[in-house]
Design a protein around this motif. Structure first.
Motif, PDB file in Angstrom:
ATOM      1  N   LYS A 148       0.818  -1.220   0.000  1.00 45.25           N
ATOM      2  CA  LYS A 148       0.000   0.000   0.000  1.00 45.25           C
ATOM      3  C   LYS A 148       0.852   1.271   0.000  1.00 45.25           C
ATOM      4  N   CYS A 195       1.842   2.049   4.064  1.00 45.33           N
ATOM      5  CA  CYS A 195       2.176   0.986   5.013  1.00 45.33           C
ATOM      6  C   CYS A 195       2.613  -0.246   4.224  1.00 45.33           C
ATOM      7  N   CYS A 227       1.197  -3.219   4.075  1.00 42.11           N
ATOM      8  CA  CYS A 227       0.156  -4.214   3.794  1.00 42.11           C
ATOM      9  C   CYS A 227       0.066  -4.513   2.292  1.00 42.11           C
ATOM     10  N   VAL A 285      -4.567  -5.541   6.596  1.00 44.91           N
ATOM     11  CA  VAL A 285      -4.761  -4.274   7.306  1.00 44.91           C
ATOM     12  C   VAL A 285      -3.754  -4.158   8.451  1.00 44.91           C
ATOM     13  N   CYS A 286      -3.515  -2.916   8.875  1.00 46.57           N
ATOM     14  CA  CYS A 286      -2.617  -2.651   9.999  1.00 46.57           C
ATOM     15  C   CYS A 286      -3.056  -1.332  10.632  1.00 46.57           C
ATOM     16  N   CYS A 297      -3.314   1.683   7.938  1.00 43.52           N
ATOM     17  CA  CYS A 297      -4.421   1.761   6.978  1.00 43.52           C
ATOM     18  C   CYS A 297      -5.780   1.600   7.655  1.00 43.52           C
TER      19      CYS A 297
HETATM   20 ZN    ZN Z   1      -1.687  -1.318   6.439  1.00 40.64          ZN
END
Ligand code: ZN
Ligand code: ADP
Ligand code: MG
Length: 487
Positions: A24, A27, A29, A41-42, A45
């Motif tokens: 992304k 980040c 991901c 996801v993290c 995001c």
């Molecule tokens: Zn993320």
């Protein structure tokens, strides 16, 4: 109805293209499509407080490729901004985008169409992150709840904004198609409208022909096919023209194409329009690119489809439509050029590549590598046609036998007895037989109906399983028919 002044459509496009990165924009991901909801996801995001974005360098490089391919000026400094609005799929409450200082500005899309050259000015290309996706009860089989999938949240996008230079639905959908081809050519986007990695908003207004001032625009959001784009614009132009002719005002609003109803429907009006309260993103430094980096990216750009098309027209004397179809992708162009290098007739090679090869390509799912005949082998078959050793129609059967078998045209023609009959003596009897058998058609031909000759040629071709040399058949038939005319 009294005769109204003609109205002219004015259209500008805003195109969102997902940049082809593994990860992304801010980040680490994955961007992979089709994963289980919320598996990529993290905290960044998902917009957790305190999580800090870090810009993915590849995103900048891909945006530069897009900007340069569109003839834009790349800005050595661009700035991220926060676009503030509330929506459940936007957990931070703002989208990180570029506003006053986009990465690329002032380009132009040029292309040749059958009706002549077109140029569409590009206002800007800017970077932004995608939002998540809401899955509403109705789209999820009706469990009564709405669901959120944040896998898309933070996926990198470029938004390409054109000037309102387009004047018809066809021109708009053509331009979108050319833009798509460019994005694919520079490796910035995968072109998939079904998966949502390429989306288009169309801004549409009408004005009395000859008036320089623009009319009030309506924005049609998120159209996901070329056909729908053209239909939505056509619908919208008619709707607005009818209003204007009736002396009513067009309401500035966002609308949506409803494919089932075959019309655009209102989403929200200007009164409900957002005030995004843009301000510079404090968590990200300005994006600085050096002139060296820009030069490096420029030097690495491939030949673009439009340039390729003009080259094919120039070097191989192809028609504009054949050249355009082949030039669409680099791989098909390579296939054509490799075929043409062995075939002695480039026009025939183009016919085969746009016809049979493209048909197989679609069956094989679009990858030229999956086409189970090499350009070399096809070229050798076409050279045999050109030399008069195989008729054009028998060549279709030869190709069928070559396809996927690894067999050579030469060997097939010999073992299957498919060589062209160019021998007068051999054809004479067959021609005489056809003339005998089809007295009706012969009578009509002699009564002046020239068109009947095609039918008789077809009968001879059938009798020879397509192997007869059509030119010779024509000649022999005409001779045979003339001979008998005095009877
Ligand atoms: Zn993320
Ligand atoms: P907004 O500020 O409403 O977002 P922009 O000036 O940023 O409008 O333009 C957005 C898009 O709308 C651009 O693609 C532009 O070409 C197009 N556009 C602007 N004005 C018109 C108009 N009157 N008719 C059709 N398209 C327009
Ligand atoms: Mg705008």
């Amino acid at each position: 109805m009294a005769s109204a002044p003609p109205f002219e459509p004015v259209i500008g496009l805003e195109i969102h293209a997902q940049l082809r990165t593994e990860t992304k924009i801010f980040c680490g991901c994955a961007t992979a499509f089709g994963a289980a909801p919320n598996s990529h996801v993290c905290p960044v995001c998902l917009g957790f407080p305190g999580a800090l974005p870090v810009l993915n360098r590849q995103v900048v490089e891909l945006a530069m490729r897009v900007g340069l391919a569109l003839g834009c000026t790349i800005q050595t400094r661009s700035i991220f901004a926060r676009k503030n609005y509330f929506y459940p799929d936007l957990p931070k409450g703002y989208q990180i985008s570029q506003y006053e200082h986009p990465i690329a500005t002032d380009g132009v899309l040029h292309y040749e169409a059958d009706d002549g050259p077109h140029s569409v000015r590009i206002l800007r290309v800017h970077l932004e992150e995608d939002a998540g996706k809401s899955l509403h009860a109705s789209t999820r089989g009706g469990d009564g709840h709405s669901h959120l999938d944040f896998n898309r949240s933070g996926v990198p996008l470029v938004e390409i904004v054109t000037h309102p230079d387009l004047r018809s639905a066809a021109e708009a959908s053509d331009s979108f198609a050319r833009l798509r081809a460019i994005l694919l050519a520079v490796g910035a986007n995968d072109g998939s409208m079904e998966e949502g990695s390429l989306r288009c908003d169309a801004n549409v207004s009408v004005r009395p022909a000859g008036q320089s001032e623009f009319g009030i625009k309506v924005e049609i959001k998120n159209v996901n096919s070329f056909r729908f784009l053209a239909r939505a614009i056509e619908y919208e132009v008619t709707r607005q023209t009818v209003r204007c002719v009736a002396g009513e005002r067009v309401v500035q609003e966002s609308r949506q194409w409803d494919a089932t109803l075959g019309r655009t429907v209102s989403m929200r009006s200007k009164e409900e329009a957002h005030d995004y309260r843009y301000f510079p993103e404090p968590d990200l430094p300005p994006v600085d690119v050096t002139d060296e980096w820009i030069a490096e990216v420029r030097a690495s750009l491939p030949e673009l489809p439009e340039v390729r098309k003009q080259r094919l027209i120039r070097d191989y004397a192809l028609s504009s439509s054949d050249a355009g179809q082949i030039a669409e992708t680099a791989s098909l162009t390579r296939f054509f050029e490799a075929t043409a290098a062995v075939a002695t007739n480039a026009k025939a090679a183009a016919n085969w590549v746009t016809g049979e090869v493209t048909r197989r390509l679609k069956q094989a799912g679009g990858a030229v590598d999956a086409v189970a005949v090499t350009p070399d082998a096809l070229g050798r078959l076409l050279a045999m046609v050109d030399a008069g050793r195989v008729s054009a129609s028998a060549a279709k059967d030869v190709f069928e036998l070559m396809y996927g078998s690894g067999r050579e045209a030469e060997e097939i023609v010999l073992t299957e007895g498919l060589s062209q009959i160019g021998d007068e003596a051999e054809l004479k009897d067959i021609v005489a037989g056809v003339i005998d058998k089809h007295a009706d058609a012969v009578g009509r031909f002699r009564a002046g109906n020239e068109g009947t000759l095609g039918f008789l040629v077809g009968q001879v071709m059938r009798a020879t399983r397509g192997r007869a040399n059509p030119r010779l058949v024509n000649e022999l038939l005409r001779r045979g028919l003339a001979d008998g005319s005095g009877e």
